[in-house]
Scaffold this motif. Structure first.
Motif, PDB file in Angstrom:
ATOM      1  N   TYR A  95      -1.760   6.691  27.763  1.00 23.62           N
ATOM      2  CA  TYR A  95      -1.176   5.466  28.318  1.00 23.62           C
ATOM      3  C   TYR A  95      -2.076   4.270  28.031  1.00 23.62           C
ATOM      4  O   TYR A  95      -1.607   3.217  27.590  1.00 23.62           O
ATOM      5  CB  TYR A  95      -0.962   5.615  29.830  1.00 23.62           C
ATOM      6  N   PHE A  96      -3.386   4.421  28.269  1.00 16.67           N
ATOM      7  CA  PHE A  96      -4.317   3.315  28.025  1.00 16.67           C
ATOM      8  C   PHE A  96      -4.367   2.954  26.547  1.00 16.67           C
ATOM      9  O   PHE A  96      -4.422   1.777  26.189  1.00 16.67           O
ATOM     10  CB  PHE A  96      -5.721   3.665  28.536  1.00 16.67           C
ATOM     11  N   VAL A  97      -4.346   3.965  25.661  1.00 16.23           N
ATOM     12  CA  VAL A  97      -4.384   3.694  24.223  1.00 16.23           C
ATOM     13  C   VAL A  97      -3.149   2.913  23.795  1.00 16.23           C
ATOM     14  O   VAL A  97      -3.245   1.899  23.083  1.00 16.23           O
ATOM     15  CB  VAL A  97      -4.500   5.019  23.425  1.00 16.23           C
ATOM     16  N   LYS A  98      -1.968   3.340  24.239  1.00 13.19           N
ATOM     17  CA  LYS A  98      -0.738   2.637  23.869  1.00 13.19           C
ATOM     18  C   LYS A  98      -0.704   1.237  24.459  1.00 13.19           C
ATOM     19  O   LYS A  98      -0.199   0.296  23.845  1.00 13.19           O
ATOM     20  CB  LYS A  98       0.481   3.442  24.319  1.00 13.19           C
ATOM     21  N   ARG A  99      -1.236   1.111  25.654  1.00 11.69           N
ATOM     22  CA  ARG A  99      -1.298  -0.199  26.301  1.00 11.69           C
ATOM     23  C   ARG A  99      -2.150  -1.167  25.479  1.00 11.69           C
ATOM     24  O   ARG A  99      -1.814  -2.338  25.310  1.00 11.69           O
ATOM     25  CB  ARG A  99      -1.898   0.003  27.684  1.00 11.69           C
ATOM     26  N   VAL A 100      -3.261  -0.656  24.960  1.00 14.66           N
ATOM     27  CA  VAL A 100      -4.157  -1.493  24.145  1.00 14.66           C
ATOM     28  C   VAL A 100      -3.501  -1.854  22.822  1.00 14.66           C
ATOM     29  O   VAL A 100      -3.523  -3.015  22.396  1.00 14.66           O
ATOM     30  CB  VAL A 100      -5.496  -0.752  23.906  1.00 14.66           C
ATOM     31  N   LEU A 101      -2.906  -0.859  22.149  1.00 16.59           N
ATOM     32  CA  LEU A 101      -2.342  -1.096  20.820  1.00 16.59           C
ATOM     33  C   LEU A 101      -1.149  -2.052  20.849  1.00 16.59           C
ATOM     34  O   LEU A 101      -0.846  -2.689  19.841  1.00 16.59           O
ATOM     35  CB  LEU A 101      -1.924   0.232  20.183  1.00 16.59           C
ATOM     36  N   ARG A 102      -0.485  -2.177  21.988  1.00 18.13           N
ATOM     37  CA  ARG A 102       0.688  -3.045  22.074  1.00 18.13           C
ATOM     38  C   ARG A 102       0.372  -4.439  22.590  1.00 18.13           C
ATOM     39  O   ARG A 102       1.288  -5.236  22.814  1.00 18.13           O
ATOM     40  CB  ARG A 102       1.740  -2.390  22.971  1.00 18.13           C
ATOM     41  N   LEU A 103      -0.903  -4.750  22.794  1.00 16.20           N
ATOM     42  CA  LEU A 103      -1.266  -6.094  23.231  1.00 16.20           C
ATOM     43  C   LEU A 103      -0.947  -7.097  22.130  1.00 16.20           C
ATOM     44  O   LEU A 103      -1.072  -6.804  20.946  1.00 16.20           O
ATOM     45  CB  LEU A 103      -2.750  -6.171  23.570  1.00 16.20           C
ATOM     46  N   THR A 104      -0.520  -8.297  22.530  1.00 15.04           N
ATOM     47  CA  THR A 104      -0.199  -9.332  21.552  1.00 15.04           C
ATOM     48  C   THR A 104      -1.433 -10.198  21.339  1.00 15.04           C
ATOM     49  O   THR A 104      -1.607 -11.229  21.982  1.00 15.04           O
ATOM     50  CB  THR A 104       0.981 -10.190  22.040  1.00 15.04           C
ATOM     51  N   ALA A 105      -2.301  -9.753  20.459  1.00 12.07           N
ATOM     52  CA  ALA A 105      -3.512 -10.483  20.089  1.00 12.07           C
ATOM     53  C   ALA A 105      -3.953  -9.959  18.729  1.00 12.07           C
ATOM     54  O   ALA A 105      -3.413  -8.966  18.232  1.00 12.07           O
ATOM     55  CB  ALA A 105      -4.608 -10.287  21.129  1.00 12.07           C
ATOM     56  N   THR A 106      -4.920 -10.621  18.135  1.00 14.86           N
ATOM     57  CA  THR A 106      -5.419 -10.168  16.836  1.00 14.86           C
ATOM     58  C   THR A 106      -6.196  -8.865  17.017  1.00 14.86           C
ATOM     59  O   THR A 106      -6.707  -8.596  18.110  1.00 14.86           O
ATOM     60  CB  THR A 106      -6.339 -11.231  16.212  1.00 14.86           C
ATOM     61  N   PRO A 107      -6.297  -8.053  15.957  1.00 21.00           N
ATOM     62  CA  PRO A 107      -7.090  -6.822  16.072  1.00 21.00           C
ATOM     63  C   PRO A 107      -8.528  -7.092  16.507  1.00 21.00           C
ATOM     64  O   PRO A 107      -9.100  -6.313  17.276  1.00 21.00           O
ATOM     65  CB  PRO A 107      -7.026  -6.221  14.660  1.00 21.00           C
ATOM     66  N   HIS A 108      -9.106  -8.203  16.027  1.00 22.81           N
ATOM     67  CA  HIS A 108     -10.484  -8.524  16.441  1.00 22.81           C
ATOM     68  C   HIS A 108     -10.538  -8.801  17.939  1.00 22.81           C
ATOM     69  O   HIS A 108     -11.448  -8.330  18.634  1.00 22.81           O
ATOM     70  CB  HIS A 108     -11.017  -9.738  15.681  1.00 22.81           C
ATOM     71  N   ALA A 109      -9.587  -9.590  18.460  1.00 27.70           N
ATOM     72  CA  ALA A 109      -9.605  -9.943  19.880  1.00 27.70           C
ATOM     73  C   ALA A 109      -9.448  -8.706  20.760  1.00 27.70           C
ATOM     74  O   ALA A 109     -10.141  -8.551  21.773  1.00 27.70           O
ATOM     75  CB  ALA A 109      -8.508 -10.956  20.186  1.00 27.70           C
ATOM     76  N   ILE A 110      -8.555  -7.811  20.371  1.00 27.30           N
ATOM     77  CA  ILE A 110      -8.349  -6.581  21.146  1.00 27.30           C
ATOM     78  C   ILE A 110      -9.606  -5.714  21.102  1.00 27.30           C
ATOM     79  O   ILE A 110     -10.087  -5.231  22.131  1.00 27.30           O
ATOM     80  CB  ILE A 110      -7.127  -5.813  20.615  1.00 27.30           C
ATOM     81  N   ALA A 111     -10.161  -5.530  19.892  1.00 24.20           N
ATOM     82  CA  ALA A 111     -11.350  -4.685  19.745  1.00 24.20           C
ATOM     83  C   ALA A 111     -12.551  -5.296  20.461  1.00 24.20           C
ATOM     84  O   ALA A 111     -13.333  -4.576  21.102  1.00 24.20           O
ATOM     85  CB  ALA A 111     -11.659  -4.483  18.262  1.00 24.20           C
ATOM     86  N   ALA A 112     -12.695  -6.618  20.394  1.00 21.51           N
ATOM     87  CA  ALA A 112     -13.809  -7.275  21.078  1.00 21.51           C
ATOM     88  C   ALA A 112     -13.663  -7.148  22.595  1.00 21.51           C
ATOM     89  O   ALA A 112     -14.652  -6.962  23.313  1.00 21.51           O
ATOM     90  CB  ALA A 112     -13.888  -8.744  20.671  1.00 21.51           C
ATOM     91  N   GLY A 113     -12.439  -7.250  23.099  1.00 19.47           N
ATOM     92  CA  GLY A 113     -12.210  -7.077  24.531  1.00 19.47           C
ATOM     93  C   GLY A 113     -12.555  -5.673  24.992  1.00 19.47           C
ATOM     94  O   GLY A 113     -13.223  -5.492  26.023  1.00 19.47           O
ATOM     95  N   ILE A 114     -12.113  -4.676  24.235  1.00 18.76           N
ATOM     96  CA  ILE A 114     -12.446  -3.284  24.576  1.00 18.76           C
ATOM     97  C   ILE A 114     -13.957  -3.082  24.540  1.00 18.76           C
ATOM     98  O   ILE A 114     -14.544  -2.456  25.441  1.00 18.76           O
ATOM     99  CB  ILE A 114     -11.745  -2.314  23.603  1.00 18.76           C
ATOM    100  N   ALA A 115     -14.619  -3.621  23.514  1.00 16.19           N
ATOM    101  CA  ALA A 115     -16.074  -3.474  23.396  1.00 16.19           C
ATOM    102  C   ALA A 115     -16.776  -4.123  24.584  1.00 16.19           C
ATOM    103  O   ALA A 115     -17.747  -3.566  25.116  1.00 16.19           O
ATOM    104  CB  ALA A 115     -16.550  -4.103  22.090  1.00 16.19           C
ATOM    105  N   ALA A 116     -16.283  -5.283  25.029  1.00 18.95           N
ATOM    106  CA  ALA A 116     -16.889  -5.944  26.192  1.00 18.95           C
ATOM    107  C   ALA A 116     -16.732  -5.086  27.442  1.00 18.95           C
ATOM    108  O   ALA A 116     -17.664  -4.953  28.242  1.00 18.95           O
ATOM    109  CB  ALA A 116     -16.244  -7.315  26.403  1.00 18.95           C
ATOM    110  N   GLY A 117     -15.560  -4.478  27.616  1.00 17.15           N
ATOM    111  CA  GLY A 117     -15.344  -3.606  28.766  1.00 17.15           C
ATOM    112  C   GLY A 117     -16.217  -2.366  28.731  1.00 17.15           C
ATOM    113  O   GLY A 117     -16.735  -1.928  29.758  1.00 17.15           O
ATOM    114  N   VAL A 118     -16.387  -1.799  27.537  1.00 19.20           N
ATOM    115  CA  VAL A 118     -17.233  -0.612  27.388  1.00 19.20           C
ATOM    116  C   VAL A 118     -18.682  -0.964  27.716  1.00 19.20           C
ATOM    117  O   VAL A 118     -19.365  -0.243  28.444  1.00 19.20           O
ATOM    118  CB  VAL A 118     -17.113  -0.033  25.963  1.00 19.20           C
ATOM    119  N   PHE A 119     -19.159  -2.094  27.183  1.00 21.23           N
ATOM    120  CA  PHE A 119     -20.536  -2.508  27.472  1.00 21.23           C
ATOM    121  C   PHE A 119     -20.739  -2.725  28.969  1.00 21.23           C
ATOM    122  O   PHE A 119     -21.737  -2.293  29.541  1.00 21.23           O
ATOM    123  CB  PHE A 119     -20.881  -3.787  26.711  1.00 21.23           C
ATOM    124  N   ALA A 120     -19.776  -3.385  29.616  1.00 30.34           N
ATOM    125  CA  ALA A 120     -19.891  -3.648  31.057  1.00 30.34           C
ATOM    126  C   ALA A 120     -19.954  -2.356  31.856  1.00 30.34           C
ATOM    127  O   ALA A 120     -20.627  -2.283  32.888  1.00 30.34           O
ATOM    128  CB  ALA A 120     -18.721  -4.506  31.523  1.00 30.34           C
TER     129      ALA A 120
END
Length: 198
Positions: free
Chosen positions: A31-56
């Motif tokens: 569910y989380f993976v599909k939720r991320v992949l369907r976000l309306t943003a650039t691949p960089h923005a999505i990946a950077a957001g996930i990376a920020a959450g992982v670091f936090a």
């Protein structure tokens, strides 16, 4: 509401669901993976957001992970929703491993091989009496220092994996939509030829 439960979940049910999902961990992860992949943003923005959450998630500041992730995502041009989803890496199953790894890494960085410094700490007593000043030096400081290299490493791994997955998902979706449009155009052309011939 359309999909509301007949019987609202009580406190015990909500707590149990936070620790152990109703279906399975694999289904929740999907569910989380599909939720991320369907976000309306650039691949960089999505990946950077996930990376920020992982670091936090690697920082020891419980209760502030969403704010840390949102601040980091804003600084590096990441998606805020993706940063909130990325904090799911820190959960009741992974926190013991994350905390242990950050504590040991921080102790190694700060004190080297000489890890025996002082009497053993009584973590339960410190937490009961909220003695933050005594808790800072032996626990929170090493965890904060250890969170930096580990958090950066895992954030980079998640960044590249998420960026690749987002790009691949969108490319496959674009091909599917193009194929569907081609089939629809072929059917319409066939219907038009059939109508003119009759």
């Amino acid at each position: 509401m359309l999909f509301r439960r007949r019987k609202p979940a009580d406190l015990w049910e909500r707590t149990r669901t936070m620790v152990w999902p109703r279906r399975s961990f694999w289904r929740s992860a999907q569910y989380f993976v599909k939720r991320v992949l369907r976000l309306t943003a650039t691949p960089h923005a999505i990946a950077a957001g996930i990376a920020a959450g992982v670091f936090a998630s690697f920082t020891p500041f419980m209760g502030f992970h969403f704010f840390i992730a949102a601040g980091l995502a804003w600084c590096i041009g990441g998606n805020l929703v993706a940063s909130a989803i990325g904090t799911a890496v820190g959960n009741p199953l992974t926190f013991p491993f994350i905390w242990g790894a950050t504590l040991e890494t921080g102790r190694l960085i700060l004190y080297g091989r000489e890890l025996s410094h002082g009497a053993p700490i009584h973590l339960g007593k410190m937490l009961r009496h909220l003695e933050f000043s005594q808790l800072w030096e032996p626990v929170i400081k090493p965890m904060s220092v250890g969170a930096l290299p580990l958090g950066i490493f895992f954030a980079l791994v998640f960044y590249f994996v998420t960026r690749w997955a987002t790009f691949t998902f969108r490319e496959q979706r674009r091909k599917r939509l193009a194929e569907r449009a081609r089939r629809k155009a072929g059917r319409q052309a066939f219907d038009a030829r059939t109508a003119t011939s009759s």
